[in-house]
Scaffold this motif. Structure first.
Motif, PDB file in Angstrom:
ATOM      1  N   LEU A 188       0.829  -1.210   0.000  1.00 19.26           N
ATOM      2  CA  LEU A 188       0.000   0.000   0.000  1.00 19.26           C
ATOM      3  C   LEU A 188       0.861   1.258   0.000  1.00 19.26           C
ATOM      4  CD1 LEU A 188      -2.767  -1.109   2.522  1.00 19.26           C
ATOM      5  CD2 LEU A 188      -3.060  -0.743   0.069  1.00 19.26           C
ATOM      6  N   ARG A 189       1.985   1.241   0.733  1.00 19.12           N
ATOM      7  CA  ARG A 189       2.870   2.418   0.761  1.00 19.12           C
ATOM      8  C   ARG A 189       3.503   2.642  -0.619  1.00 19.12           C
ATOM      9  NH1 ARG A 189       0.896   1.835   5.140  1.00 19.12           N
ATOM     10  NH2 ARG A 189      -0.620   3.156   4.148  1.00 19.12           N
ATOM     11  N   ALA A 190       3.910   1.548  -1.266  1.00 20.00           N
ATOM     12  CA  ALA A 190       4.521   1.681  -2.595  1.00 20.00           C
ATOM     13  C   ALA A 190       3.485   2.138  -3.611  1.00 20.00           C
ATOM     14  CB  ALA A 190       5.132   0.346  -3.017  1.00 20.00           C
ATOM     15  N   TRP A 191       2.256   1.628  -3.512  1.00 18.82           N
ATOM     16  CA  TRP A 191       1.161   2.024  -4.397  1.00 18.82           C
ATOM     17  C   TRP A 191       0.916   3.531  -4.264  1.00 18.82           C
ATOM     18  CZ3 TRP A 191      -4.331  -0.680  -4.060  1.00 18.82           C
ATOM     19  CH2 TRP A 191      -5.137  -0.241  -5.138  1.00 18.82           C
ATOM     20  N   THR A 192       0.894   4.013  -3.020  1.00 20.83           N
ATOM     21  CA  THR A 192       0.671   5.443  -2.778  1.00 20.83           C
ATOM     22  C   THR A 192       1.796   6.279  -3.378  1.00 20.83           C
ATOM     23  OG1 THR A 192      -0.556   5.007  -0.735  1.00 20.83           O
ATOM     24  CG2 THR A 192       0.402   7.189  -0.990  1.00 20.83           C
ATOM     25  N   ALA A 193       3.035   5.820  -3.226  1.00 24.86           N
ATOM     26  CA  ALA A 193       4.168   6.570  -3.787  1.00 24.86           C
ATOM     27  C   ALA A 193       4.038   6.698  -5.299  1.00 24.86           C
ATOM     28  CB  ALA A 193       5.483   5.871  -3.422  1.00 24.86           C
ATOM     29  N   MET A 194       3.640   5.621  -5.973  1.00 27.51           N
ATOM     30  CA  MET A 194       3.452   5.675  -7.424  1.00 27.51           C
ATOM     31  C   MET A 194       2.303   6.603  -7.785  1.00 27.51           C
ATOM     32  SD  MET A 194       5.815   3.773  -8.725  1.00 27.51           S
ATOM     33  CE  MET A 194       5.247   3.643 -10.417  1.00 27.51           C
ATOM     34  N   LEU A 195       1.247   6.576  -6.992  1.00 24.39           N
ATOM     35  CA  LEU A 195       0.085   7.432  -7.244  1.00 24.39           C
ATOM     36  C   LEU A 195       0.465   8.909  -7.139  1.00 24.39           C
ATOM     37  CD1 LEU A 195      -3.054   7.497  -7.659  1.00 24.39           C
ATOM     38  CD2 LEU A 195      -3.251   7.499  -5.165  1.00 24.39           C
ATOM     39  N   GLU A 196       1.372   9.222  -6.222  1.00 23.89           N
ATOM     40  CA  GLU A 196       1.770  10.607  -5.998  1.00 23.89           C
ATOM     41  C   GLU A 196       2.957  11.028  -6.854  1.00 23.89           C
ATOM     42  OE1 GLU A 196       2.448  10.813  -1.811  1.00 23.89           O
ATOM     43  OE2 GLU A 196       0.312  10.721  -1.303  1.00 23.89           O
ATOM     44  N   GLY A 197       3.421  10.121  -7.723  1.00 23.49           N
ATOM     45  CA  GLY A 197       4.551  10.452  -8.579  1.00 23.49           C
ATOM     46  C   GLY A 197       5.882  10.412  -7.873  1.00 23.49           C
ATOM     47  N   ARG A 198       5.937   9.751  -6.727  1.00 23.05           N
ATOM     48  CA  ARG A 198       7.200   9.642  -5.981  1.00 23.05           C
ATOM     49  C   ARG A 198       7.844   8.288  -6.275  1.00 23.05           C
ATOM     50  NH1 ARG A 198       6.438   8.805  -1.174  1.00 23.05           N
ATOM     51  NH2 ARG A 198       4.161   8.646  -0.996  1.00 23.05           N
ATOM     52  N   ASP A 199       8.084   8.029  -7.529  1.00 23.97           N
ATOM     53  CA  ASP A 199       8.621   6.724  -7.934  1.00 23.97           C
ATOM     54  C   ASP A 199       9.924   6.399  -7.201  1.00 23.97           C
ATOM     55  OD1 ASP A 199       6.690   7.608  -9.738  1.00 23.97           O
ATOM     56  OD2 ASP A 199       7.505   6.404 -11.378  1.00 23.97           O
ATOM     57  N   GLU A 200      10.717   7.442  -6.922  1.00 23.31           N
ATOM     58  CA  GLU A 200      12.020   7.214  -6.277  1.00 23.31           C
ATOM     59  C   GLU A 200      11.872   6.731  -4.837  1.00 23.31           C
ATOM     60  OE1 GLU A 200      10.761  11.406  -5.393  1.00 23.31           O
ATOM     61  OE2 GLU A 200      10.759  10.079  -7.140  1.00 23.31           O
ATOM     62  N   SER A 432      -4.085 -11.616  15.913  1.00 20.82           N
ATOM     63  CA  SER A 432      -3.183 -10.948  14.973  1.00 20.82           C
ATOM     64  C   SER A 432      -3.432  -9.450  15.050  1.00 20.82           C
ATOM     65  CB  SER A 432      -3.457 -11.460  13.543  1.00 20.82           C
ATOM     66  OG  SER A 432      -2.570 -10.885  12.621  1.00 20.82           O
ATOM     67  N   ASN A 433      -2.378  -8.698  15.352  1.00 24.35           N
ATOM     68  CA  ASN A 433      -2.506  -7.252  15.514  1.00 24.35           C
ATOM     69  C   ASN A 433      -1.885  -6.548  14.313  1.00 24.35           C
ATOM     70  OD1 ASN A 433      -2.666  -4.625  16.342  1.00 24.35           O
ATOM     71  ND2 ASN A 433      -1.513  -4.895  18.227  1.00 24.35           N
ATOM     72  N   TRP A 434      -2.733  -5.918  13.496  1.00 22.81           N
ATOM     73  CA  TRP A 434      -2.269  -5.245  12.279  1.00 22.81           C
ATOM     74  C   TRP A 434      -2.051  -3.753  12.491  1.00 22.81           C
ATOM     75  CZ3 TRP A 434      -6.577  -7.583   8.646  1.00 22.81           C
ATOM     76  CH2 TRP A 434      -6.388  -8.975   8.565  1.00 22.81           C
ATOM     77  N   SER A 435      -2.093  -3.287  13.728  1.00 21.31           N
ATOM     78  CA  SER A 435      -1.995  -1.844  13.969  1.00 21.31           C
ATOM     79  C   SER A 435      -0.718  -1.247  13.395  1.00 21.31           C
ATOM     80  CB  SER A 435      -2.061  -1.556  15.477  1.00 21.31           C
ATOM     81  OG  SER A 435      -3.321  -1.908  15.991  1.00 21.31           O
ATOM     82  N   LYS A 436       0.411  -1.995  13.506  1.00 21.29           N
ATOM     83  CA  LYS A 436       1.676  -1.476  12.987  1.00 21.29           C
ATOM     84  C   LYS A 436       1.638  -1.305  11.469  1.00 21.29           C
ATOM     85  CE  LYS A 436       4.756  -3.102  16.649  1.00 21.29           C
ATOM     86  NZ  LYS A 436       5.925  -3.959  16.990  1.00 21.29           N
ATOM     87  N   GLY A 437       0.717  -2.005  10.818  1.00 25.64           N
ATOM     88  CA  GLY A 437       0.565  -1.859   9.376  1.00 25.64           C
ATOM     89  C   GLY A 437      -0.071  -0.546   8.964  1.00 25.64           C
ATOM     90  N   LYS A 438      -0.698   0.155   9.916  1.00 24.91           N
ATOM     91  CA  LYS A 438      -1.270   1.495   9.694  1.00 24.91           C
ATOM     92  C   LYS A 438      -2.132   1.550   8.432  1.00 24.91           C
ATOM     93  CE  LYS A 438       2.520   3.764  12.152  1.00 24.91           C
ATOM     94  NZ  LYS A 438       3.588   4.781  12.123  1.00 24.91           N
ATOM     95  N   MET A 439      -3.031   0.580   8.309  1.00 27.19           N
ATOM     96  CA  MET A 439      -3.895   0.511   7.127  1.00 27.19           C
ATOM     97  C   MET A 439      -4.811   1.733   7.016  1.00 27.19           C
ATOM     98  SD  MET A 439      -2.730  -2.418   6.187  1.00 27.19           S
ATOM     99  CE  MET A 439      -1.982  -3.876   6.929  1.00 27.19           C
ATOM    100  N   PHE A 440      -5.209   2.291   8.183  1.00 29.60           N
ATOM    101  CA  PHE A 440      -6.077   3.468   8.151  1.00 29.60           C
ATOM    102  C   PHE A 440      -5.340   4.712   7.639  1.00 29.60           C
ATOM    103  CE2 PHE A 440      -8.975   1.135  11.002  1.00 29.60           C
ATOM    104  CZ  PHE A 440     -10.203   1.508  10.464  1.00 29.60           C
ATOM    105  N   GLU A 441      -4.006   4.635   7.555  1.00 29.32           N
ATOM    106  CA  GLU A 441      -3.228   5.778   7.078  1.00 29.32           C
ATOM    107  C   GLU A 441      -2.927   5.684   5.585  1.00 29.32           C
ATOM    108  OE1 GLU A 441       0.144   6.654   9.561  1.00 29.32           O
ATOM    109  OE2 GLU A 441      -0.963   6.135  11.394  1.00 29.32           O
ATOM    110  N   THR A 442      -3.448   4.671   4.920  1.00 33.69           N
ATOM    111  CA  THR A 442      -3.315   4.595   3.463  1.00 33.69           C
ATOM    112  C   THR A 442      -3.836   5.896   2.853  1.00 33.69           C
ATOM    113  OG1 THR A 442      -3.629   2.202   3.526  1.00 33.69           O
ATOM    114  CG2 THR A 442      -3.984   3.298   1.403  1.00 33.69           C
ATOM    115  N   ASN A 443      -3.033   6.518   1.988  1.00 34.51           N
ATOM    116  CA  ASN A 443      -3.369   7.860   1.511  1.00 34.51           C
ATOM    117  C   ASN A 443      -3.556   7.870  -0.012  1.00 34.51           C
ATOM    118  OD1 ASN A 443      -3.656  10.562   0.961  1.00 34.51           O
ATOM    119  ND2 ASN A 443      -1.982  11.215   2.278  1.00 34.51           N
TER     120      ASN A 443
END
Length: 512
Positions: A188-200, A432-443
């Motif tokens: 999800l973090r990599a997907w967001t970076a591509m969406l925002e044009g932050r390929d690097e 299973s605790n997914w809190s560290k995955g910060k799914m709600f912070e997907t932007n």
């Protein structure tokens, strides 16, 4: 026995494409349990999203070196092992992701199923059954078993978008062989970076055509690790014998045969309510046995007993729904089995198996066990249960202990079995605790066409739903913390008998 099945022809996998790159699955991915779990993860946004931008960014991500593996086709070779077949080029006929879309010309709240999507309430309460909402969230033809991948030419990941006039649902679907919760976070973090044009900013995909964890726990590796002395696994003496294993399997078979129905539901724990839980748990530590306390030495002059939110959530949530099952004998053993993500440990300890800053997309977890009698679950203060869970987590997740447990698992698998710990009469209650995955912070704000919610949640999910379709075993009495939303509310879920849920509802109604 299905006698008619004897006369059915077996499905045939598509012919191998000569230009595909064939890659064996990592050994922690190619397991019986992972191959039996199909997952659907739905993010609900109070925004109208541009799905073309979303999918375009996703497709560009899966064209990058290493990341291309996520678009592979799954196959089983002649030896029964799973492998990826990565197309040389993704095309319309063989896309890197299976994309589908449904459109509803109405508000999400006007849709009979959309109105049932979980939303925070004033106090914890049992919300609608996931099965009542799934037909809205998923395409008509969802994958429900590994065969839906092996015997088709479908990509590993599916994205289904449901569009409303004021909201968008984005559902990711995959087989558990592909990735775990933190792997999903990285995706999800990599997907967001591509969406925002932050390929690097997209990290290096690590382990494309090799298994970084191939030697984890192997005897010869342990003997040569100067900084990680060889230790026996702390639970070695609690490993189930053959008789204990048979008893455990029989009890599980009996439970799921005579009570086959189980429901997945969500409970949202308001921030104000959880603060009271934490205060109570910390107060309980004053009477807890000193050998169970794990201290926080951040202030060396004033060390204090430590509990994480995850410890408290696990203790409270599992105690709540187990106590709502009066048919459990008080003398039975309860194995609270916490899922532990190993990525940080394998990055920060020697020998370093995962370099810092890379994306390791796959399964990289193990289990941490805490044993109680059911009577203890019913009678111990919340903080006493939570601190024992914390103690076991600390003891069982050192690098030598991870090595020892992994070696035991390897030895059991080599003999065609599994390493289980506890007692034959135990009930496994997984968390299973997914809190560290910060799914709600997907932007996904860069794909927002119009926003209809709060400013602080623009482009971010305001509700999450997870559903698992299993083949061959049950996850009954398993719970999860899906995440923590923008208002600090924790979302937890579980799979229980319907009558257990009735009791959970009554118990929550009785809370002040």
């Amino acid at each position: 026995m299905d006698l008619f099945g004897l006369f059915r022809s077996k499905p045939i996998a598509p012919e191998k494409v000569p230009t595909d790159t064939v890659i064996p699955l990592h050994h922690l991915d190619d397991t019986y349990i992972n191959a039996a779990i199909c997952l659907d993860f739905s993010m609900i946004f109070d925004d109208v999203l541009d799905d073309e931008k979303l999918i375009g960014a996703f497709e560009r991500l899966l064209e990058r070196p290493g990341w291309r593996r996520l678009g592979a086709r799954l196959r089983r070779n002649s030896k029964g092992k799973l492998e990826y077949h990565v197309p040389e080029k993704y095309t319309t006929e063989r896309p890197c992701v299976n994309f589908t879309k449904a459109t509803h010309d109405m508000s999400i709240s006007q849709h009979p199923m959309g109105a049932k999507i979980p939303r925070p309430t004033a106090k914890p309460e049992v919300l609608h059954r996931a099965a009542e909402i799934l037909p809205l969230l998923l395409p008509a033809h969802r994958n429900t078993s590994i065969n839906d991948w092996i015997y088709t030419d479908r990509a590993q990941l599916s994205v289904h978008v449901v569009a409303f006039n004021d909201a968008t649902v984005v559902t990711l679907s995959w087989l558990h062989t592909l990735l775990d919760a933190m792997g999903r976070n990285m995706l999800l973090r990599a997907w967001t970076a591509m969406l925002e044009g932050r390929d690097e900013d997209v990290p290096e995909f690590y382990g494309y055509d090799f298994d970084p964890l191939a030697n984890l726990g192997k005897q010869e590796m342990r003997e040569h690790e100067n900084s990680s002395p060889v230790e026996e696994y702390v639970l070695k003496d609690r490993r189930l014998s053959l008789w204990g294993m048979l008893r455990f399997v029989f009890n599980l078979f009996w439970e799921t045969t005579f009570y086959p129905v189980e429901d997945g539901r969500t409970v949202i724990i308001p921030n104000t309510f959880f603060r009271k839980l934490r205060a109570q748990a910390v107060e309980d530590l004053a009477t807890a046995p000193t050998d169970t306390l794990m201290m926080n030495f951040s202030d060396p002059a004033n060390p204090k007993p430590f509990l994480s939110d995850g410890d408290i959530l696990c203790a409270w949530w599992l105690r709540l729904f187990l106590s709502c099952q009066p048919w459990i004998d008080p003398s039975r053993t309860i194995d609270i089995s916490n899922v532990f993500g190993m990525r940080n440990l394998l990055t920060q300890t020697e020998p370093q198996l995962l370099p810092d800053g890379v994306a390791f997309i796959g399964n990289c977890v193990t289990a941490v066990h805490s044993f109680f009698t059911f009577q203890e679950i019913l009678t111990l203060p919340l903080g006493h249960i939570a601190t024992r869970i914390r103690r076991d987590l600390v003891k069982q997740t050192t690098r030598p202990q991870i090595n020892a447990s992994m070696q035991a698992n390897r030895e059991a698998l080599a003999k065609g079995g599994a390493a289980l710990y506890g007692s034959g009469d135990m009930i496994m209650a997984n968390f299973s605790n997914w809190s560290k995955g910060k799914m709600f912070e997907t932007n996904f704000e860069s794909a927002v066409k119009s926003s209809h919610g709060k400013d602080k949640t623009k482009g971010r999910p305001t509700a999450l739903m997870v559903e698992a379709f299993l083949k061959g075993f049950s996850i009954r009495n398993s719970g999860a913390c899906v995440g923590k939303d923008a208002d600090g509310n924790y979302w937890v879920s579980a799979a229980l008998r319907p009558e257990a849920w009735d009791n959970v509802r009554k118990a929550l109604e009785g809370l002040s």
